[in-house]
Design an enzyme around this catalytic site. Sequence first.
Site, mmCIF file in Angstrom:
data_model
loop_
_atom_site.group_PDB
_atom_site.id
_atom_site.type_symbol
_atom_site.label_atom_id
_atom_site.label_comp_id
_atom_site.label_asym_id
_atom_site.label_seq_id
_atom_site.Cartn_x
_atom_site.Cartn_y
_atom_site.Cartn_z
ATOM 1 N N CYS A 4 0.858 -1.268 -0.097
ATOM 2 C CA CYS A 4 0.036 -0.120 -0.063
ATOM 3 C C CYS A 4 0.822 1.332 0.057
ATOM 4 C CB CYS A 4 -0.819 -0.024 1.131
ATOM 5 S SG CYS A 4 -1.742 1.543 1.572
ATOM 6 N N ASP A 30 -1.241 16.426 -2.073
ATOM 7 C CA ASP A 30 -1.615 15.402 -3.292
ATOM 8 C C ASP A 30 -0.529 15.602 -4.496
ATOM 9 O OD1 ASP A 30 -4.261 13.982 -4.129
ATOM 10 O OD2 ASP A 30 -3.072 14.190 -5.506
ATOM 11 N N HIS A 46 -3.964 0.936 8.558
ATOM 12 C CA HIS A 46 -4.446 0.736 7.254
ATOM 13 C C HIS A 46 -6.254 0.385 7.275
ATOM 14 C CE1 HIS A 46 -4.570 -0.371 3.185
ATOM 15 N NE2 HIS A 46 -5.190 -1.301 3.406
ATOM 16 N N ASN A 83 -13.663 9.679 -1.456
ATOM 17 C CA ASN A 83 -13.943 8.824 -2.623
ATOM 18 C C ASN A 83 -14.025 7.317 -1.963
ATOM 19 O OD1 ASN A 83 -14.233 10.964 -4.586
ATOM 20 N ND2 ASN A 83 -12.024 10.730 -4.812
ATOM 21 N N GLY A 89 -14.555 6.817 -8.112
ATOM 22 C CA GLY A 89 -13.023 7.534 -8.348
ATOM 23 C C GLY A 89 -12.153 7.181 -7.347
ATOM 24 N N THR A 91 -8.977 5.540 -6.025
ATOM 25 C CA THR A 91 -7.833 4.924 -6.851
ATOM 26 C C THR A 91 -6.821 4.193 -5.649
ATOM 27 O OG1 THR A 91 -6.593 6.896 -6.866
ATOM 28 C CG2 THR A 91 -7.796 6.323 -8.779
ATOM 29 N N HIS A 96 -8.680 7.966 3.044
ATOM 30 C CA HIS A 96 -8.077 9.414 3.052
ATOM 31 C C HIS A 96 -9.146 10.413 2.727
ATOM 32 C CE1 HIS A 96 -7.850 7.816 -1.003
ATOM 33 N NE2 HIS A 96 -8.015 9.023 -1.386
ATOM 34 N N HIS A 98 -9.687 14.308 1.195
ATOM 35 C CA HIS A 98 -8.839 15.130 0.594
ATOM 36 C C HIS A 98 -9.472 16.497 1.075
ATOM 37 C CE1 HIS A 98 -8.280 12.741 -3.258
ATOM 38 N NE2 HIS A 98 -9.163 11.952 -2.685
HETATM 39 P P1 AMP Z 1 -8.562 8.823 -4.433
HETATM 40 O O1 AMP Z 1 -8.960 8.947 -5.973
HETATM 41 O O2 AMP Z 1 -9.509 9.414 -3.603
HETATM 42 O O3 AMP Z 1 -8.330 7.389 -4.209
HETATM 43 O O4 AMP Z 1 -7.429 9.925 -4.082
HETATM 44 C C1 AMP Z 1 -6.008 9.349 -4.229
HETATM 45 C C2 AMP Z 1 -5.072 10.315 -4.437
HETATM 46 O O5 AMP Z 1 -3.912 10.101 -4.012
HETATM 47 C C3 AMP Z 1 -5.149 10.997 -5.738
HETATM 48 O O6 AMP Z 1 -5.572 12.306 -5.758
HETATM 49 C C4 AMP Z 1 -3.687 11.028 -6.090
HETATM 50 O O7 AMP Z 1 -3.196 12.242 -6.924
HETATM 51 C C5 AMP Z 1 -3.074 10.738 -4.760
HETATM 52 N N1 AMP Z 1 -1.641 10.094 -4.639
HETATM 53 C C6 AMP Z 1 -1.424 8.921 -5.206
HETATM 54 N N2 AMP Z 1 -0.170 8.485 -4.711
HETATM 55 C C7 AMP Z 1 0.470 9.898 -4.058
HETATM 56 C C8 AMP Z 1 1.621 9.764 -3.551
HETATM 57 N N3 AMP Z 1 2.645 9.096 -3.565
HETATM 58 N N4 AMP Z 1 1.857 11.186 -2.788
HETATM 59 C C9 AMP Z 1 0.777 12.002 -2.816
HETATM 60 N N5 AMP Z 1 -0.473 11.746 -3.359
HETATM 61 C C10 AMP Z 1 -0.563 10.602 -3.969
HETATM 62 ZN ZN ZN Z 2 -2.419 1.346 3.765
#
Ligand code: AMP
Ligand code: ZN
Length: 109
Positions: A4, A30, A46, A83, A89, A91, A96, A98
């Site tokens: 992760c 981000d 986690h 999300n 959305g 990913t 987390h 935002h």
């Molecule tokens: P979500 O789409 O809500 O899962 O948001 C995941 C967010 O994590 C996205 O906005 C990505 O740009 C951000 N993200 C992914 N990898 C990293 C990283 N290594 N450092 C900072 N942000 C990240």
């Molecule tokens: Zn994790």
Amino acid sequence: MSDCIFCKIINKEIPSNFVYEDDAVIAINDLNPQADTHVLVIPKTHVASLAELEDEELMVKLLKGVKATAKKLGLTDYRTIMNTGKGAGQTVFHLHVHILAGKLTEKLG
Ligand code: AMP
Ligand code: ZN
């Protein structure tokens, strides 16, 4: 969780600048900001998503962490987004929140 990305950031296996940290959460900028300020508040434990979050103490600590992060950044006006699930959305499957403030990119504006 070993594969992760957010656990790796929390465990400092991947270097990152924590804009806020307490016993329960970290906050980082981000990687792909969608607003002038775009920070992620991430619990140190986690949990895959809000749908998986059962720990009520952590729910409180997460929101407290969001407030404390916003305060530390001097934000009074900001949006919070969570999300939950691929279709919405999500990913990164480590819970987390935002925090977005200022001008949003076209994608979100
Ligand atoms: P979500 O789409 O809500 O899962 O948001 C995941 C967010 O994590 C996205 O906005 C990505 O740009 C951000 N993200 C992914 N990898 C990293 C990283 N290594 N450092 C900072 N942000 C990240
Ligand atoms: Zn994790």
